[in-house]
Scaffold this motif. Structure first.
Motif, PDB file in Angstrom:
ATOM      1  N   ALA A  29      -4.022  17.003 -10.551  1.00 19.68           N
ATOM      2  CA  ALA A  29      -4.669  17.026 -11.867  1.00 19.68           C
ATOM      3  C   ALA A  29      -4.918  18.458 -12.319  1.00 19.68           C
ATOM      4  N   ARG A  30      -5.420  19.281 -11.424  1.00 18.22           N
ATOM      5  CA  ARG A  30      -5.715  20.670 -11.790  1.00 18.22           C
ATOM      6  C   ARG A  30      -4.439  21.424 -12.157  1.00 18.22           C
ATOM      7  N   SER A  31      -3.393  21.220 -11.395  1.00 23.40           N
ATOM      8  CA  SER A  31      -2.122  21.873 -11.675  1.00 23.40           C
ATOM      9  C   SER A  31      -1.606  21.495 -13.063  1.00 23.40           C
ATOM     10  N   LEU A  32      -1.698  20.221 -13.384  1.00 23.60           N
ATOM     11  CA  LEU A  32      -1.243  19.753 -14.695  1.00 23.60           C
ATOM     12  C   LEU A  32      -2.120  20.306 -15.816  1.00 23.60           C
ATOM     13  N   GLU A  33      -3.423  20.389 -15.570  1.00 25.29           N
ATOM     14  CA  GLU A  33      -4.332  20.966 -16.568  1.00 25.29           C
ATOM     15  C   GLU A  33      -3.981  22.426 -16.840  1.00 25.29           C
ATOM     16  N   GLU A  34      -3.683  23.155 -15.771  1.00 24.68           N
ATOM     17  CA  GLU A  34      -3.320  24.565 -15.921  1.00 24.68           C
ATOM     18  C   GLU A  34      -2.024  24.738 -16.700  1.00 24.68           C
ATOM     19  N   LYS A  35      -1.131  23.758 -16.585  1.00 23.85           N
ATOM     20  CA  LYS A  35       0.141  23.799 -17.314  1.00 23.85           C
ATOM     21  C   LYS A  35      -0.006  23.286 -18.741  1.00 23.85           C
ATOM     22  N   GLY A  36      -1.197  22.763 -19.075  1.00 20.64           N
ATOM     23  CA  GLY A  36      -1.429  22.265 -20.419  1.00 20.64           C
ATOM     24  C   GLY A  36      -1.027  20.819 -20.647  1.00 20.64           C
ATOM     25  N   ASP A  37      -0.690  20.106 -19.587  1.00 22.43           N
ATOM     26  CA  ASP A  37      -0.293  18.700 -19.703  1.00 22.43           C
ATOM     27  C   ASP A  37      -1.535  17.826 -19.552  1.00 22.43           C
ATOM     28  N   LYS A  38      -2.313  17.758 -20.619  1.00 24.35           N
ATOM     29  CA  LYS A  38      -3.607  17.078 -20.564  1.00 24.35           C
ATOM     30  C   LYS A  38      -3.483  15.576 -20.327  1.00 24.35           C
ATOM     31  N   GLU A  39      -2.495  14.952 -20.920  1.00 26.05           N
ATOM     32  CA  GLU A  39      -2.346  13.499 -20.773  1.00 26.05           C
ATOM     33  C   GLU A  39      -2.051  13.113 -19.325  1.00 26.05           C
ATOM     34  N   GLU A  40      -1.115  13.794 -18.710  1.00 27.49           N
ATOM     35  CA  GLU A  40      -0.768  13.502 -17.320  1.00 27.49           C
ATOM     36  C   GLU A  40      -1.914  13.890 -16.391  1.00 27.49           C
ATOM     37  N   ALA A  41      -2.606  14.981 -16.704  1.00 30.46           N
ATOM     38  CA  ALA A  41      -3.757  15.402 -15.902  1.00 30.46           C
ATOM     39  C   ALA A  41      -4.847  14.333 -15.946  1.00 30.46           C
ATOM     40  N   GLU A  42      -5.059  13.731 -17.106  1.00 28.12           N
ATOM     41  CA  GLU A  42      -6.063  12.673 -17.237  1.00 28.12           C
ATOM     42  C   GLU A  42      -5.695  11.469 -16.374  1.00 28.12           C
ATOM     43  N   THR A  43      -4.414  11.149 -16.307  1.00 28.40           N
ATOM     44  CA  THR A  43      -3.969  10.055 -15.443  1.00 28.40           C
ATOM     45  C   THR A  43      -4.334  10.360 -13.996  1.00 28.40           C
ATOM     46  N   TRP A  44      -4.093  11.583 -13.564  1.00 24.75           N
ATOM     47  CA  TRP A  44      -4.416  11.956 -12.186  1.00 24.75           C
ATOM     48  C   TRP A  44      -5.920  11.992 -11.936  1.00 24.75           C
ATOM     49  N   ARG A  45      -6.706  12.329 -12.946  1.00 29.62           N
ATOM     50  CA  ARG A  45      -8.173  12.273 -12.805  1.00 29.62           C
ATOM     51  C   ARG A  45      -8.627  10.822 -12.636  1.00 29.62           C
ATOM     52  N   ARG A  46      -7.958   9.910 -13.335  1.00 30.22           N
ATOM     53  CA  ARG A  46      -8.276   8.484 -13.186  1.00 30.22           C
ATOM     54  C   ARG A  46      -7.889   7.992 -11.792  1.00 30.22           C
ATOM     55  N   ILE A  47      -6.763   8.464 -11.283  1.00 34.60           N
ATOM     56  CA  ILE A  47      -6.350   8.113  -9.922  1.00 34.60           C
ATOM     57  C   ILE A  47      -7.369   8.665  -8.924  1.00 34.60           C
ATOM     58  N   GLU A  48      -7.784   9.900  -9.135  1.00 33.47           N
ATOM     59  CA  GLU A  48      -8.802  10.522  -8.281  1.00 33.47           C
ATOM     60  C   GLU A  48     -10.089   9.687  -8.277  1.00 33.47           C
ATOM     61  N   ALA A  49     -10.536   9.253  -9.443  1.00 32.72           N
ATOM     62  CA  ALA A  49     -11.750   8.441  -9.548  1.00 32.72           C
ATOM     63  C   ALA A  49     -11.583   7.108  -8.823  1.00 32.72           C
ATOM     64  N   ALA A  50     -10.415   6.507  -8.930  1.00 34.35           N
ATOM     65  CA  ALA A  50     -10.156   5.231  -8.257  1.00 34.35           C
ATOM     66  C   ALA A  50     -10.209   5.409  -6.742  1.00 34.35           C
ATOM     67  N   ILE A  51      -9.681   6.513  -6.248  1.00 35.71           N
ATOM     68  CA  ILE A  51      -9.718   6.787  -4.808  1.00 35.71           C
ATOM     69  C   ILE A  51     -11.166   6.968  -4.348  1.00 35.71           C
ATOM     70  N   LYS A  52     -11.973   7.662  -5.151  1.00 35.57           N
ATOM     71  CA  LYS A  52     -13.385   7.839  -4.808  1.00 35.57           C
ATOM     72  C   LYS A  52     -14.088   6.490  -4.691  1.00 35.57           C
TER      73      LYS A  52
END
Length: 60
Positions: A29-52
């Protein structure tokens, strides 16, 4: 990505990598955010939350 897909992907990632899955999702998620890919980064943040949620409460 649909919520069911998020849950399925999170489960597969957690089953394959255990506790490292959370770190992997956060780094992706952080890597995608740094690249400016906010939509894909948000997907990974949702995956991160699901894992938590799968891991349950932190016990100390």
């Amino acid at each position: 990505m649909q919520e069911t897909e998020i849950q399925d992907y999170a489960r597969q990632l957690f089953d394959a990598h255990g506790d490292k899955a959370l770190v992997e999702a956060a780094q992706k998620a952080r890597s995608l955010e740094e690249k400016g890919d906010k939509e894909e980064a948000e997907t990974w943040r949702r995956i991160e939350a699901a894992i938590k949620l799968m891991r349950g409460p932190h016990v100390s």
